[in-house]
Motif scaffolding. Sequence first.
Motif, PDB file in Angstrom:
ATOM      1  N   ALA A   1      -2.950  -4.756   1.572  1.00 42.75           N
ATOM      2  CA  ALA A   1      -2.352  -3.436   1.351  1.00 42.75           C
ATOM      3  C   ALA A   1      -2.256  -3.103  -0.132  1.00 42.75           C
ATOM      4  O   ALA A   1      -2.511  -1.967  -0.543  1.00 42.75           O
ATOM      5  N   LEU A   2      -1.898  -4.093  -0.941  1.00 43.99           N
ATOM      6  CA  LEU A   2      -1.675  -3.856  -2.362  1.00 43.99           C
ATOM      7  C   LEU A   2      -2.963  -3.827  -3.177  1.00 43.99           C
ATOM      8  O   LEU A   2      -2.955  -3.409  -4.336  1.00 43.99           O
ATOM      9  N   SER A   3      -4.060  -4.263  -2.590  1.00 44.14           N
ATOM     10  CA  SER A   3      -5.318  -4.353  -3.350  1.00 44.14           C
ATOM     11  C   SER A   3      -6.048  -3.018  -3.465  1.00 44.14           C
ATOM     12  O   SER A   3      -6.956  -2.893  -4.295  1.00 44.14           O
TER      13      SER A   3
ATOM     14  N   PHE B   1       1.371   2.219  -9.026  1.00 47.98           N
ATOM     15  CA  PHE B   1       2.198   2.604  -7.886  1.00 47.98           C
ATOM     16  C   PHE B   1       1.989   4.065  -7.497  1.00 47.98           C
ATOM     17  O   PHE B   1       2.142   4.417  -6.321  1.00 47.98           O
ATOM     18  N   SER B   2       1.611   4.902  -8.434  1.00 48.97           N
ATOM     19  CA  SER B   2       1.267   6.282  -8.090  1.00 48.97           C
ATOM     20  C   SER B   2       0.018   6.307  -7.216  1.00 48.97           C
ATOM     21  O   SER B   2      -0.065   7.063  -6.244  1.00 48.97           O
ATOM     22  N   ASP B   3      -0.960   5.487  -7.576  1.00 49.08           N
ATOM     23  CA  ASP B   3      -2.167   5.377  -6.754  1.00 49.08           C
ATOM     24  C   ASP B   3      -1.810   4.897  -5.350  1.00 49.08           C
ATOM     25  O   ASP B   3      -2.325   5.396  -4.343  1.00 49.08           O
ATOM     26  N   LEU B   4      -0.936   3.894  -5.304  1.00 44.77           N
ATOM     27  CA  LEU B   4      -0.553   3.342  -4.010  1.00 44.77           C
ATOM     28  C   LEU B   4       0.169   4.392  -3.167  1.00 44.77           C
ATOM     29  O   LEU B   4      -0.106   4.539  -1.970  1.00 44.77           O
ATOM     30  N   ARG B   5       1.080   5.145  -3.801  1.00 43.15           N
ATOM     31  CA  ARG B   5       1.814   6.193  -3.074  1.00 43.15           C
ATOM     32  C   ARG B   5       0.875   7.297  -2.599  1.00 43.15           C
ATOM     33  O   ARG B   5       1.055   7.840  -1.512  1.00 43.15           O
ATOM     34  N   GLU B   6      -0.113   7.615  -3.417  1.00 42.99           N
ATOM     35  CA  GLU B   6      -1.060   8.656  -3.019  1.00 42.99           C
ATOM     36  C   GLU B   6      -1.813   8.252  -1.760  1.00 42.99           C
ATOM     37  O   GLU B   6      -1.996   9.051  -0.828  1.00 42.99           O
ATOM     38  N   GLY B   7      -2.246   6.998  -1.710  1.00 41.58           N
ATOM     39  CA  GLY B   7      -2.919   6.516  -0.507  1.00 41.58           C
ATOM     40  C   GLY B   7      -2.005   6.515   0.701  1.00 41.58           C
ATOM     41  O   GLY B   7      -2.404   6.894   1.809  1.00 41.58           O
ATOM     42  N   TRP B   8      -0.742   6.116   0.484  1.00 43.90           N
ATOM     43  CA  TRP B   8       0.220   6.075   1.582  1.00 43.90           C
ATOM     44  C   TRP B   8       0.518   7.475   2.106  1.00 43.90           C
ATOM     45  O   TRP B   8       0.586   7.684   3.315  1.00 43.90           O
TER      46      TRP B   8
ATOM     47  N   LEU C   1     -10.230   8.224  -2.429  1.00 41.49           N
ATOM     48  CA  LEU C   1      -9.114   7.431  -1.896  1.00 41.49           C
ATOM     49  C   LEU C   1      -9.586   6.302  -0.987  1.00 41.49           C
ATOM     50  O   LEU C   1      -8.752   5.612  -0.386  1.00 41.49           O
ATOM     51  N   THR C   2     -10.886   6.092  -0.891  1.00 39.60           N
ATOM     52  CA  THR C   2     -11.405   5.158   0.112  1.00 39.60           C
ATOM     53  C   THR C   2     -10.801   3.769  -0.012  1.00 39.60           C
ATOM     54  O   THR C   2     -10.341   3.185   0.975  1.00 39.60           O
ATOM     55  N   GLY C   3     -10.803   3.203  -1.219  1.00 33.75           N
ATOM     56  CA  GLY C   3     -10.317   1.842  -1.376  1.00 33.75           C
ATOM     57  C   GLY C   3      -8.878   1.671  -0.959  1.00 33.75           C
ATOM     58  O   GLY C   3      -8.538   0.807  -0.154  1.00 33.75           O
ATOM     59  N   ARG C   4      -8.003   2.532  -1.488  1.00 36.32           N
ATOM     60  CA  ARG C   4      -6.577   2.343  -1.215  1.00 36.32           C
ATOM     61  C   ARG C   4      -6.201   2.699   0.214  1.00 36.32           C
ATOM     62  O   ARG C   4      -5.358   2.044   0.824  1.00 36.32           O
ATOM     63  N   VAL C   5      -6.833   3.744   0.802  1.00 35.37           N
ATOM     64  CA  VAL C   5      -6.468   4.133   2.162  1.00 35.37           C
ATOM     65  C   VAL C   5      -7.035   3.156   3.189  1.00 35.37           C
ATOM     66  O   VAL C   5      -6.350   2.772   4.135  1.00 35.37           O
ATOM     67  N   THR C   6      -8.298   2.741   3.018  1.00 34.97           N
ATOM     68  CA  THR C   6      -8.859   1.779   3.971  1.00 34.97           C
ATOM     69  C   THR C   6      -8.116   0.448   3.890  1.00 34.97           C
ATOM     70  O   THR C   6      -7.862  -0.192   4.912  1.00 34.97           O
TER      71      THR C   6
ATOM     72  N   MET D   1      -4.970  -0.002   2.962  1.00 34.81           N
ATOM     73  CA  MET D   1      -3.640   0.175   3.530  1.00 34.81           C
ATOM     74  C   MET D   1      -3.696   0.320   5.046  1.00 34.81           C
ATOM     75  O   MET D   1      -2.857  -0.226   5.773  1.00 34.81           O
ATOM     76  N   ASN D   2      -4.697   1.058   5.533  1.00 38.96           N
ATOM     77  CA  ASN D   2      -4.854   1.204   6.977  1.00 38.96           C
ATOM     78  C   ASN D   2      -5.122  -0.150   7.626  1.00 38.96           C
ATOM     79  O   ASN D   2      -4.532  -0.488   8.659  1.00 38.96           O
ATOM     80  N   ALA D   3      -6.024  -0.930   7.010  1.00 45.24           N
ATOM     81  CA  ALA D   3      -6.317  -2.254   7.559  1.00 45.24           C
ATOM     82  C   ALA D   3      -5.086  -3.141   7.525  1.00 45.24           C
ATOM     83  O   ALA D   3      -4.824  -3.908   8.462  1.00 45.24           O
TER      84      ALA D   3
END
Length: 415
Positions: free
Chosen positions: A58-60, A212-219, A349-354, A356-358
């Motif tokens: 999730a964090l990667s 963390f902004s990147d992470l929040r955007e994906g979330w 957003l592919t990296g962070r959303v995929t 996080m989804n996985a």
Amino acid sequence: MRRGGPFLALAAAETLSLSGTRLSTIAIPWLVLSTTGSPVLTGLTAMMEMLPYVAAKALSGPLIDRVGPKRIAVVCDTASVAVVGLVPLLDLFGVLDMPLLLPVVFAMGVLRGPSDAAKQAMVPDIATLTAMPLERVTGVVGAIERLASTVGAAGAGALIGLIGSGQALVVNAVTFAAAALIVGVGIPGPTRGMPEPRGAPEARAGGMSSYFSDLREGWRFLRGDVVLVSIATMVATTNLLDQAYHAVLLPVWTQSSGHGPELLGAMFSAFTGASIAGAAIAAAIGERMPRLMVYTVAFLLTGFPRFLVVALDAPLALIFITLAVAGFASGFLNPILSAVIFERIPKPLTGRVTAMNAALCFVLIPFGGLVGGALISMIGLAAALSLTGFAYFAATLFPLALKSFRGFDKAITQS
């Protein structure tokens, strides 16, 4: 480099890393079960690997978007060689025990999560680079995953019986080394034909956004898509039950029935081997299939029957037939899911959303082994198999009960 070279490199790397991973998912539970005799400790060991796996995956995502999936995959697979190699080394010197094994499997999970997420994030770019339909790429990758799991499971049973659980992980270390080499050499970086790491242009134009902004955007994007949320909910539930089955229930049934790891490996191979055919069909005609109908029927065939035949102590011939049918049906699932997921995510957003989804799909897996071990301790093996089987059947009815799945068949191409 030939046009299909990157795809062949990704397929080969996936085959090697997943074969090794399948070997370890059999070898480590069998090692713990055979040395301690405790289903609860077996489940605890599985949790110690899967919990950091899910968190790291999730964090990667933001790192994958910034650095690029190739670099993440190579670094993590290279580091995994040393970590996995500790198990056979400690076993060789006769000092491998639970206090030493648990930190090692924890580190294995930390490294494997980002590596798997990075390889998954490569798929859309590989499809673009090779001019292949996304369903075909995800279908072939799905077939590769099943082939790798089949080879790994079959080899694991024979190898464990021959040289022992601890020493069998030497092969796992070798597969990680080979996967890192193939990705490093065979898949081009941004300067040789692949797109820039996702998110890089935006970072250069407006200043590097915080991690963390990147992470929040994906979330925010993920939780706002009801189809992706529904998929994650359903798959997380079935993954919990699958982990209980694979990590504890089936190994305990195998051992209590008087069989060895060879049978356990053969049963996993029957399932994954048949799934290759399903994934191959999905790759060939995936873009023409009614996704939701195929997905629902496949899940119904994949889950409950596997639990039932083992709970009833059915003859081995019937168990293997059931596993083959379930495996064939399961081959359709990942190609369909991957295509639906990739189509709904904007490229930046592919990296962070995929990732996080996985991770959400895997979030309950760490507890599957504990659930399986606890159920056996409380109500016995047959009742535990039956209960988890009925729970699986209930989860497979989600597409019929939840309105959010109605968008499953609607392709969304985002840029």
